[in-house]
Design an enzyme around this catalytic site. Structure first.
Site, short mmCIF file in Angstrom:
data_model
loop_
_atom_site.label_atom_id
_atom_site.label_comp_id
_atom_site.label_asym_id
_atom_site.label_seq_id
_atom_site.Cartn_x
_atom_site.Cartn_y
_atom_site.Cartn_z
N ARG A 20 29.64 -55.48 16.13
CA ARG A 20 30.34 -54.44 15.37
C ARG A 20 29.98 -53.06 15.93
O ARG A 20 30.84 -52.20 16.09
CB ARG A 20 29.95 -54.53 13.89
CG ARG A 20 30.49 -53.39 13.04
CD ARG A 20 30.18 -53.59 11.56
NE ARG A 20 28.82 -53.22 11.21
CZ ARG A 20 28.28 -53.43 10.01
NH1 ARG A 20 28.96 -54.03 9.07
NH2 ARG A 20 27.04 -53.04 9.76
N ARG A 40 21.24 -53.29 -5.12
CA ARG A 40 20.49 -53.70 -3.94
C ARG A 40 19.04 -54.01 -4.24
O ARG A 40 18.29 -54.38 -3.35
CB ARG A 40 20.55 -52.58 -2.91
CG ARG A 40 21.10 -53.01 -1.57
CD ARG A 40 21.08 -51.80 -0.68
NE ARG A 40 21.43 -52.09 0.67
CZ ARG A 40 22.67 -52.09 1.14
NH1 ARG A 40 23.69 -51.90 0.34
NH2 ARG A 40 22.88 -52.31 2.41
N ARG A 47 16.53 -53.34 8.21
CA ARG A 47 17.48 -53.57 7.11
C ARG A 47 17.42 -55.02 6.64
O ARG A 47 17.53 -55.30 5.46
CB ARG A 47 18.90 -53.22 7.56
CG ARG A 47 19.20 -51.74 7.41
CD ARG A 47 20.31 -51.29 8.34
NE ARG A 47 21.58 -51.94 8.11
CZ ARG A 47 22.52 -52.09 9.02
NH1 ARG A 47 22.33 -51.65 10.25
NH2 ARG A 47 23.65 -52.68 8.74
N ARG A 74 27.13 -47.01 14.24
CA ARG A 74 26.42 -46.39 13.12
C ARG A 74 25.00 -46.14 13.54
O ARG A 74 24.42 -46.88 14.31
CB ARG A 74 26.43 -47.35 11.92
CG ARG A 74 27.59 -47.15 11.01
CD ARG A 74 27.73 -48.29 10.03
NE ARG A 74 26.50 -48.67 9.33
CZ ARG A 74 26.47 -49.58 8.37
NH1 ARG A 74 27.57 -50.20 8.00
NH2 ARG A 74 25.33 -49.89 7.80
N LYS A 116 30.77 -58.70 3.58
CA LYS A 116 31.11 -58.21 2.23
C LYS A 116 32.26 -57.21 2.28
O LYS A 116 33.19 -57.30 1.50
CB LYS A 116 29.92 -57.50 1.58
CG LYS A 116 28.71 -58.35 1.31
CD LYS A 116 27.64 -57.54 0.56
CE LYS A 116 27.09 -56.36 1.33
NZ LYS A 116 26.28 -56.71 2.49
#
Ligand code: ADP
Length: 191
Positions: free
Chosen positions: A127, A88, A147, A136, A13
């Site tokens: 990533r 969300r 998640r 992260r 996204k």
């Protein structure tokens, strides 16, 4: 144009929103990026969000709805925006409806990037490895699994919500990055 990009973590996204942002000269609004900035700056919102985000849960609706309501009033959103990471859950989608109505604005489209869940985990762990500023906090295997579950339980119904309104458009997010961008443009009729 006012758009929503939906899709699970790792669907692309953010990457696609950045490309469409410059192509259409509209503003990408990533609630994840805004919340990470708030955490880094230790603002009151950041202090609320920090632990919630680290474990991969959703920050309270009133916090993100408030952030978006204020942000879309800014001058740089006058030409339009892409919501990336918001709404969300269905409650956020309903709050967005009310908010847009009150501001006299309408949505031009909701794009869902479709990607198989096996591919997502690989993309996100890659990533995390490649991230310049270090991974992260929520890109660990444990937070990531959580998640994805939160996505299935709370965010997947948002697609059904917009499909029910007849505004959802699906794009295959497993193609090459450029091909995905072209598919989004074609879907929006802007290529
Ligand atoms: P990803 O796309 O990888 O899920 P994001 O950067 O969009 O990551 O979001 C990271 C985290 O920020 C989420 O796991 C959640 O804790 C918080 N967050 C982002 N957007 C929202 C939202 N609309 N509502 C609640 N929490 C959010």
């Amino acid at each position: 144009m006012r758009l929503i990009f939906l899709g699970p973590p790792g669907a692309g996204k953010g990457t696609q929103a950045q490309r469409i942002e410059s192509f259409l000269n509209i503003k990408q609004l990533s609630t994840g990026d805004m919340l990470r900035a708030a955490v880094a700056a230790k603002t009151p919102v950041g202090l609320v969000a920090q632990d919630i985000m680290a474990r991969g849960d959703l920050v309270p609706d009133e916090v993100v709805v408030g952030i978006i309501a204020d942000r879309i009033d800014e001058a740089d959103c006058a030409n339009g925006f892409i919501l990336d990471g918001f709404p969300r859950n269905v409650a956020q989608a309903e709050a967005l409806n009310v908010m847009l109505d009150e501001k006299g604005l309408t949505l031009d489209g909701v794009i869902e990037l479709k990607v198989n869940s096996e591919i997502l985990i690989g993309r996100i762990l890659k990533r995390a490895e490649e991230s310049a500023g270090g991974p992260r906090e929520d890109d660990t295997q444990e937070a990531l699994t959580h998640r994805l579950r939160v996505y299935e339980e709370q965010t997947a119904p948002v697609s059904a919500y917009y499909a029910g309104k007849g505004v959802l458009k699906e794009v295959d997010g497993m193609q090459e990055i450029d091909q995905v961008t072209e598919a989004i443009k074609a879907t929006l009729g802007v290529n």
